[in-house]
Structure formats: C-alpha cells, structure tokens
Write an enzyme that holds these catalytic residues in place. Structure first.
Site, mmCIF file in Angstrom:
data_model
loop_
_atom_site.group_PDB
_atom_site.id
_atom_site.type_symbol
_atom_site.label_atom_id
_atom_site.label_comp_id
_atom_site.label_asym_id
_atom_site.label_seq_id
_atom_site.Cartn_x
_atom_site.Cartn_y
_atom_site.Cartn_z
ATOM 1 N N GLY A 79 1.965 -4.525 -8.573
ATOM 2 C CA GLY A 79 0.517 -4.515 -8.424
ATOM 3 C C GLY A 79 -0.019 -5.840 -7.905
ATOM 4 O O GLY A 79 0.418 -6.905 -8.334
ATOM 5 N N GLY A 84 0.808 -1.218 0.000
ATOM 6 C CA GLY A 84 0.000 0.000 0.000
ATOM 7 C C GLY A 84 0.837 1.260 0.000
ATOM 8 O O GLY A 84 0.579 2.200 0.755
ATOM 9 N N LYS A 86 -8.360 -4.473 12.595
ATOM 10 C CA LYS A 86 -7.113 -3.970 13.183
ATOM 11 C C LYS A 86 -6.816 -4.644 14.517
ATOM 12 O O LYS A 86 -5.652 -4.881 14.856
ATOM 13 C CB LYS A 86 -7.193 -2.447 13.337
ATOM 14 C CG LYS A 86 -7.288 -1.703 12.005
ATOM 15 C CD LYS A 86 -6.101 -1.990 11.097
ATOM 16 C CE LYS A 86 -6.089 -1.118 9.849
ATOM 17 N NZ LYS A 86 -4.897 -1.327 9.021
ATOM 18 N N ARG A 141 0.441 5.902 -1.905
ATOM 19 C CA ARG A 141 0.092 7.223 -1.357
ATOM 20 C C ARG A 141 0.085 7.124 0.170
ATOM 21 O O ARG A 141 0.351 6.060 0.748
ATOM 22 C CB ARG A 141 -1.287 7.653 -1.853
ATOM 23 C CG ARG A 141 -2.373 6.691 -1.420
ATOM 24 C CD ARG A 141 -3.708 7.022 -2.019
ATOM 25 N NE ARG A 141 -4.767 6.408 -1.226
ATOM 26 C CZ ARG A 141 -6.009 6.243 -1.625
ATOM 27 N NH1 ARG A 141 -6.365 6.643 -2.825
ATOM 28 N NH2 ARG A 141 -6.901 5.700 -0.832
ATOM 29 N N TYR A 179 -13.814 -2.421 10.496
ATOM 30 C CA TYR A 179 -12.454 -1.864 10.445
ATOM 31 C C TYR A 179 -11.742 -2.085 11.785
ATOM 32 O O TYR A 179 -10.610 -2.581 11.826
ATOM 33 C CB TYR A 179 -12.527 -0.365 10.112
ATOM 34 C CG TYR A 179 -11.179 0.311 10.085
ATOM 35 C CD1 TYR A 179 -10.341 0.183 8.986
ATOM 36 C CD2 TYR A 179 -10.735 1.066 11.170
ATOM 37 C CE1 TYR A 179 -9.093 0.787 8.963
ATOM 38 C CE2 TYR A 179 -9.487 1.677 11.160
ATOM 39 C CZ TYR A 179 -8.670 1.541 10.050
ATOM 40 O OH TYR A 179 -7.435 2.139 10.031
ATOM 41 N N ALA A 180 -12.422 -1.729 12.873
ATOM 42 C CA ALA A 180 -11.812 -1.905 14.199
ATOM 43 C C ALA A 180 -11.482 -3.376 14.441
ATOM 44 O O ALA A 180 -10.406 -3.706 14.969
ATOM 45 C CB ALA A 180 -12.747 -1.373 15.279
HETATM 46 P P1 NAD Z 1 -4.568 5.346 1.883
HETATM 47 O O1 NAD Z 1 -5.998 5.085 1.533
HETATM 48 O O2 NAD Z 1 -4.010 6.699 1.626
HETATM 49 O O3 NAD Z 1 -3.633 4.273 1.174
HETATM 50 C C1 NAD Z 1 -3.959 2.920 1.268
HETATM 51 C C2 NAD Z 1 -2.988 2.088 0.465
HETATM 52 O O4 NAD Z 1 -3.476 0.738 0.502
HETATM 53 C C3 NAD Z 1 -2.925 2.514 -0.986
HETATM 54 O O5 NAD Z 1 -1.599 2.397 -1.479
HETATM 55 C C4 NAD Z 1 -3.821 1.503 -1.691
HETATM 56 O O6 NAD Z 1 -3.415 1.247 -3.023
HETATM 57 C C5 NAD Z 1 -3.626 0.279 -0.819
HETATM 58 N N1 NAD Z 1 -4.792 -0.599 -0.950
HETATM 59 C C6 NAD Z 1 -6.053 -0.375 -0.525
HETATM 60 N N2 NAD Z 1 -6.844 -1.379 -0.942
HETATM 61 C C7 NAD Z 1 -6.071 -2.241 -1.651
HETATM 62 C C8 NAD Z 1 -6.309 -3.439 -2.357
HETATM 63 N N3 NAD Z 1 -7.527 -3.986 -2.466
HETATM 64 N N4 NAD Z 1 -5.279 -4.045 -2.964
HETATM 65 C C9 NAD Z 1 -4.045 -3.502 -2.905
HETATM 66 N N5 NAD Z 1 -3.755 -2.373 -2.271
HETATM 67 C C10 NAD Z 1 -4.760 -1.739 -1.651
HETATM 68 O O7 NAD Z 1 -4.440 4.919 3.409
HETATM 69 P P2 NAD Z 1 -3.539 5.507 4.610
HETATM 70 O O8 NAD Z 1 -4.373 6.476 5.333
HETATM 71 O O9 NAD Z 1 -2.183 5.892 4.131
HETATM 72 O O10 NAD Z 1 -3.471 4.219 5.520
HETATM 73 C C11 NAD Z 1 -2.401 3.294 5.478
HETATM 74 C C12 NAD Z 1 -2.591 2.316 6.632
HETATM 75 O O11 NAD Z 1 -2.655 3.039 7.856
HETATM 76 C C13 NAD Z 1 -3.903 1.534 6.518
HETATM 77 O O12 NAD Z 1 -3.702 0.200 6.939
HETATM 78 C C14 NAD Z 1 -4.807 2.263 7.479
HETATM 79 O O13 NAD Z 1 -5.834 1.446 8.005
HETATM 80 C C15 NAD Z 1 -3.820 2.682 8.555
HETATM 81 N N6 NAD Z 1 -4.299 3.834 9.336
HETATM 82 C C16 NAD Z 1 -4.547 5.035 8.738
HETATM 83 C C17 NAD Z 1 -5.013 6.085 9.531
HETATM 84 C C18 NAD Z 1 -5.313 7.431 8.930
HETATM 85 O O14 NAD Z 1 -5.929 8.252 9.632
HETATM 86 N N7 NAD Z 1 -4.905 7.720 7.710
HETATM 87 C C19 NAD Z 1 -5.227 5.888 10.885
HETATM 88 C C20 NAD Z 1 -4.960 4.650 11.455
HETATM 89 C C21 NAD Z 1 -4.485 3.618 10.662
#
Ligand code: NAD
Length: 238
Positions: free
Chosen positions: A45, A12, A148, A15, A144-145
């Site tokens: 990918g 992931g 995690k 971004r 989601y919770a």
């Molecule tokens: P984001 O949505 O900006 O990026 C998510 C990434 O996961 C992307 O690169 C996307 O391509 C990839 N992804 C999603 N679905 C996919 C799929 N089906 N197949 C392949 N790749 C997939 O998310 P983020 O905010 O940068 O979050 C990254 C991690 O941090 C996640 O696990 C998220 O749960 C966790 N997180 C984020 C936050 C927040 O507030 N942003 C808070 C707590 C935890």
C-alpha cells in the site's frame, strides 16, 4: 519460465489494467509485486497522492523482492472530471492531485529505478500513458491529458538519457479500455458516441494492454527503447 525470473513492481494493480498486467507477468514466470492505495490482498500500500509515498513504496518493494528490481511498470492513475467553471481553489487542487498521482509519483519511482538500474547493470521502465497524451481529452480532463503527455515526455527522456547504460523505457497509450462495469464505463467515457469513434468496433480489453506491457517488460528488443505503443482500435492513428 526461467531459473532467473524478472523482478517486477507494478503500480495500481488492485484492479483493471494493473491487475491484468500482474496476472500476465506472473503467468510468464516473473516475480511480481503489486501495489494499491493500502496494504492488503498481496499488494503493497502507498497513497501516491501524498508526496514521498512513491519513494517509500520503492524501498518496500525492493526489500520484498530481495534487493533487486528489474522492471518498473508505472500503471497507477486517476481519471477525474474537473469542470472549467470549478472554483479556482478546487481547480488547482484537481490539477495538483492528478499531476501528483499520474506524473510526479511515476517520476519519483522512475528516478529510483534509474538509480537502482545504474547499480545493477540495467533494467526497464514501462509507463502506462493514454491516447489523451496525443489526442487530448474532454473539456473536463485537460489535467488528465496533460499528465499523460508529461509521462510520454518523461519516458522519451529516460530512453534517450540512459540507453547506453542498459536502461530502457517504453510507454503504452491505451484508448478506451473496459476496466469497470460496462454501463458505468461507457457512461463515464461519453456514452453511445464512444463506439462510433472506434473503427475496431469495441473498446480494448485489459488483457490486450497487459499483453503489450508484458512484451515491453520481458521481450522487446533494446533498440525499441523510447517506443510508444498505441492500443486504441485505430480510434487515433498517429
Ligand atoms: P483503475 O481505476 O481501474 O485502477 C487504477 C489503479 O490505480 C488502482 O489499482 C488504484 O488503486 C490505483 N490508484 C489510483 N489512485 C491511487 C493513489 N492515490 N494511490 C495509489 N494507487 C492509486 O484504472 P485503469 O482503467 O485500470 O487504468 C490504469 C492505467 O491505465 C491508468 O494510468 C490510466 O490512466 C490508464 N488508462 C486507462 C484507460 C481506460 O480506458 N481504462 C485508458 C487509457 C489509459
């Protein structure tokens, strides 16, 4: 950095937090391969919503990294609203998709990593979980919770199960992290009430999560295995 850079797979990474983790690890001299839903832009990918794709990703990443991976960072995840009054079929599909991407794919990759590390003499796994694992999330995000919380249980099991083989596992629980356009991000996370709940007075920056991830991936002492680091501005103190 060193003559022997760490070989790292980050999921992931197109971004948000994943992109920041890749940038930080690369700055520190690691040889990193990133991942996204589709090939392109330098990432491998694999649509992790599809069973079996995680294993295929591992094989491709291993080949790309010359047959050795030292660190796996499970970062890919989705945060999708699922109302409690959804139709039963949509409800079950929503749960299945979130659990598949956030937990099952991370488990599949971690399994491959553990088996690989048993051959190579050790390695590290860093799982990006969430504050939601401990605090719970909104009424639209039970799944989601739960995903995690599952990731945390999995991380601790790996840490306890394989420490003696030099296989370390850590988790990070971010609170709110500003990963998109500020207005959209705040709206998606509950609007104005969001900041009032954070003693630090702001949401975290992806670079802050990346800094912790790089520490765990490259430097953290072995005795820290099983640790879960909170990055939430004291919005939830355990
Ligand atoms: P984001 O949505 O900006 O990026 C998510 C990434 O996961 C992307 O690169 C996307 O391509 C990839 N992804 C999603 N679905 C996919 C799929 N089906 N197949 C392949 N790749 C997939 O998310 P983020 O905010 O940068 O979050 C990254 C991690 O941090 C996640 O696990 C998220 O749960 C966790 N997180 C984020 C936050 C927040 O507030 N942003 C808070 C707590 C935890």
């Amino acid at each position: 950095m060193t003559s022997d850079p760490r070989h790292i797979l980050v999921t992931g990474s197109t971004r948000g937090i994943g992109a920041a983790i890749v940038a930080t690890l690369a700055e520190r001299g690691a040889r990193v391969i990133g991942h996204g839903r589709t090939d392109g832009g330098g990432v491998l990918g694999a649509d992790l919503s599809r069973p079996g794709e995680a294993d295929r990703l591992w094989d491709r990443a291993l080949a790309r990294l010359g047959g050795r991976i030292d660190v796996l960072v499970n970062n890919a995840g989705v945060f999708e609203a699922l109302p409690v009054d959804a139709e039963p079929e949509a409800w079950r599909a929503g749960w299945a998709n979130t659990l598949q991407i956030n937990l099952q794919a991370a488990a599949d990759l971690s399994r491959r990593a553990v088996l690989h590390f048993q051959d190579t003499g050790g390695g590290r796994i860093v799982n990006i979980a969430s504050r939601a694992a401990y605090r719970g999330d909104s009424p639209q995000h039970w799944h989601y919770a739960a995903s995690k919380a599952g990731l945390i249980g999995m991380s601790k099991s790996i840490a306890r199960g394989y420490a003696g083989q030099g296989i370390l596992c850590f988790a990070i629980c971010p609170g709110f992290v500003m990963t998109g356009m500020a207005d959209d991000y705040v709206a998606s996370r509950g609007g104005d009430k969001l900041l009032a709940d954070i003693p630090l007075g702001r949401v975290a920056d992806p670079a802050e999560v990346a800094s912790a991830a790089a520490y765990l991936a490259l430097e953290a002492p072995a005795s820290m295995t099983g640790a879960v680091l909170d990055i939430n501005g004291a919005s939830y103190v355990r």
